[in-house]
Design an enzyme around this catalytic site. Structure first.
Site, PDB file in Angstrom:
ATOM      1  N   GLU A 181      -9.988  -1.542   4.758  1.00  0.00           N
ATOM      2  CA  GLU A 181     -10.682  -1.230   6.004  1.00  0.00           C
ATOM      3  C   GLU A 181     -11.959  -2.057   6.147  1.00  0.00           C
ATOM      4  O   GLU A 181     -12.437  -2.637   5.167  1.00  0.00           O
ATOM      5  CB  GLU A 181     -11.042   0.270   6.000  1.00  0.00           C
ATOM      6  CG  GLU A 181      -9.846   1.198   5.867  1.00  0.00           C
ATOM      7  CD  GLU A 181      -9.047   1.348   7.161  1.00  0.00           C
ATOM      8  OE1 GLU A 181      -9.018   0.405   7.978  1.00  0.00           O
ATOM      9  OE2 GLU A 181      -8.429   2.416   7.352  1.00  0.00           O
ATOM     10  N   HIS A 241      -7.709  -4.465   9.734  1.00  0.00           N
ATOM     11  CA  HIS A 241      -7.453  -4.234   8.307  1.00  0.00           C
ATOM     12  C   HIS A 241      -6.137  -4.912   7.897  1.00  0.00           C
ATOM     13  O   HIS A 241      -5.254  -5.142   8.713  1.00  0.00           O
ATOM     14  CB  HIS A 241      -7.477  -2.742   7.937  1.00  0.00           C
ATOM     15  CG  HIS A 241      -6.319  -1.911   8.371  1.00  0.00           C
ATOM     16  ND1 HIS A 241      -6.431  -0.581   8.710  1.00  0.00           N
ATOM     17  CD2 HIS A 241      -5.002  -2.196   8.507  1.00  0.00           C
ATOM     18  CE1 HIS A 241      -5.246  -0.098   9.022  1.00  0.00           C
ATOM     19  NE2 HIS A 241      -4.358  -1.065   8.911  1.00  0.00           N
ATOM     20  N   ASN A 283      -8.157  -2.440  13.700  1.00  0.00           N
ATOM     21  CA  ASN A 283      -9.525  -2.772  13.281  1.00  0.00           C
ATOM     22  C   ASN A 283      -9.528  -3.980  12.338  1.00  0.00           C
ATOM     23  O   ASN A 283     -10.474  -4.187  11.606  1.00  0.00           O
ATOM     24  CB  ASN A 283     -10.178  -1.564  12.602  1.00  0.00           C
ATOM     25  CG  ASN A 283      -9.415  -1.104  11.376  1.00  0.00           C
ATOM     26  OD1 ASN A 283      -8.424  -1.735  10.983  1.00  0.00           O
ATOM     27  ND2 ASN A 283      -9.854  -0.027  10.752  1.00  0.00           N
ATOM     28  N   ASP A 338       0.825  -1.204   0.000  1.00  0.00           N
ATOM     29  CA  ASP A 338       0.000   0.000   0.000  1.00  0.00           C
ATOM     30  C   ASP A 338       0.864   1.261   0.000  1.00  0.00           C
ATOM     31  O   ASP A 338       2.077   1.206   0.201  1.00  0.00           O
ATOM     32  CB  ASP A 338      -0.979   0.013   1.195  1.00  0.00           C
ATOM     33  CG  ASP A 338      -0.326  -0.391   2.508  1.00  0.00           C
ATOM     34  OD1 ASP A 338       0.916  -0.331   2.607  1.00  0.00           O
ATOM     35  OD2 ASP A 338      -1.050  -0.756   3.444  1.00  0.00           O
TER      36      ASP A 338
HETATM   37  C1  GLP Z   1      -1.034   0.384   8.497  1.00  0.00           C
HETATM   38  C2  GLP Z   1      -0.681  -0.216   7.124  1.00  0.00           C
HETATM   39  C3  GLP Z   1      -0.685  -1.717   7.150  1.00  0.00           C
HETATM   40  C4  GLP Z   1      -0.038  -2.176   8.428  1.00  0.00           C
HETATM   41  C5  GLP Z   1      -0.928  -1.826   9.581  1.00  0.00           C
HETATM   42  C6  GLP Z   1      -0.289  -2.052  10.934  1.00  0.00           C
HETATM   43  O1  GLP Z   1      -2.042   1.324   8.431  1.00  0.00           O
HETATM   44  N1  GLP Z   1      -1.512   0.214   6.058  1.00  0.00           N
HETATM   45  O2  GLP Z   1      -0.044  -2.218   5.994  1.00  0.00           O
HETATM   46  O3  GLP Z   1       0.132  -3.568   8.405  1.00  0.00           O
HETATM   47  O4  GLP Z   1      -1.458  -0.520   9.471  1.00  0.00           O
HETATM   48  O5  GLP Z   1       0.736  -1.127  11.189  1.00  0.00           O
HETATM   49  P1  GLP Z   1       1.798  -1.307  12.356  1.00  0.00           P
HETATM   50  O6  GLP Z   1       2.636  -2.475  11.963  1.00  0.00           O
HETATM   51  O7  GLP Z   1       2.576  -0.031  12.386  1.00  0.00           O
HETATM   52  O8  GLP Z   1       1.026  -1.563  13.587  1.00  0.00           O
END
Ligand code: GLP
Length: 252
Positions: free
Chosen positions: A142, A137, A135, A67
């Site tokens: 989302e 995702h 959440n 992403d």
């Molecule tokens: C972000 C990214 C995801 C990531 C997730 C968790 O918003 N879009 O690709 O896996 O949220 O992030 P983190 O590893 O910093 O908790």
């Protein structure tokens, strides 16, 4: 689905490193799907160490990023492009012609379509690395996601904006839109590893591993994937059934 519950973040990162390094060693032309966020940082540090100490070769590897925020220039330190270069690409011998969703593409739908086409042309993703949002995702898919979506433009949830504000000056500075591989793109990967650590991910992990498969919890779709390994630390596993809170298990 296989679940590996580890004692610490370090151990979670090591288990993931074995899988990614093994994939690249056994198939030097592997196509990897890679995630950003704090969760995989330990994995990338370890892969850099394996490259430097025993020469794991990434020169034939192709990578696709999961992403990217829309409207963010690659040189912006908050961009996922910048993150991947800083934590991984600039420290190993992946070739610069790696491919990312272009966060600055003028025609976003066309860029998304081209991205999925490119993944297909490269033979599909062999191994997809995922983190998970609070959440549930995956990528930026989302809750209430369409499971059939390929790479597409996403409006970020308020919860995600709040969670990601820690990387920005304040919440206002967090972009509201992103490009993300869709659930269909992720489900087409041949093997998926999902990493999660910390108590704030426990609820999301529970929904992903044992909740109903529903667009309300995007990661729950992984229960229908044929080859998924979930690697979590004890805190992220804390809401799972007791038997999954230690060691490795085949769930189904
Ligand atoms: C972000 C990214 C995801 C990531 C997730 C968790 O918003 N879009 O690709 O896996 O949220 O992030 P983190 O590893 O910093 O908790």
């Amino acid at each position: 689905m296989r679940i590996i519950t580890t004692e610490s973040y370090q151990e979670m990162s090591l288990e993931a490193t074995k899988i990614v390094a093994g994939q690249v060693y056994l198939k030097p032309t592997s196509v990897l799907g890679l995630a950003t966020g704090s969760t995989p940082e330990g994995l990338y540090d370890n892969l850099v160490a394996v490259h430097r100490t025993i020469g794991l070769d990434f020169s034939e590897v192709t990578t696709f990023n999961l992403d990217e925020y829309i409207g963010m220039a690659p040189e912006n330190p908050q961009s996922y492009h910048y993150f991947m270069h800083k934590h991984f690409f600039d420290l190993v011998n992946v070739r610069p012609e790696n491919i990312f969703p272009d966060g600055c593409a003028e025609d976003v739908p066309a860029a998304c379509k081209a991205y999925d086409k490119l993944i297909r042309e490269k033979g599909g993703i062999d191994l997809q690395v995922l983190g998970i949002g609070r959440n549930a995702h995956i990528g930026f898919n989302e809750p209430d996601v369409k499971f059939e979506a390929t790479t597409h433009k996403v409006k970020l949830d308020d919860e995600t904006i709040q969670a990601n504000a820690r990387f920005f000056e304040d919440e206002e500075a967090v972009p509201r839109y992103a490009i993300s591989m869709g659930i269909k793109t992720i489900m087409l990967a041949r093997h998926v590893i999902l990493l999660a650590n910390g108590p704030e991910k426990a609820e999301a992990v529970k929904k992903a591993v044992c909740g109903s498969v529903s667009p309300a919890a995007p990661a729950s779709i992984l229960q229908l994937h044929q080859d998924v390994t979930v690697i979590v630390d004890r805190a992220a596993a804390s809401m799972l059934p007791e038997e999954y809170q230690h060691g490795a298990h085949e769930i189904f």
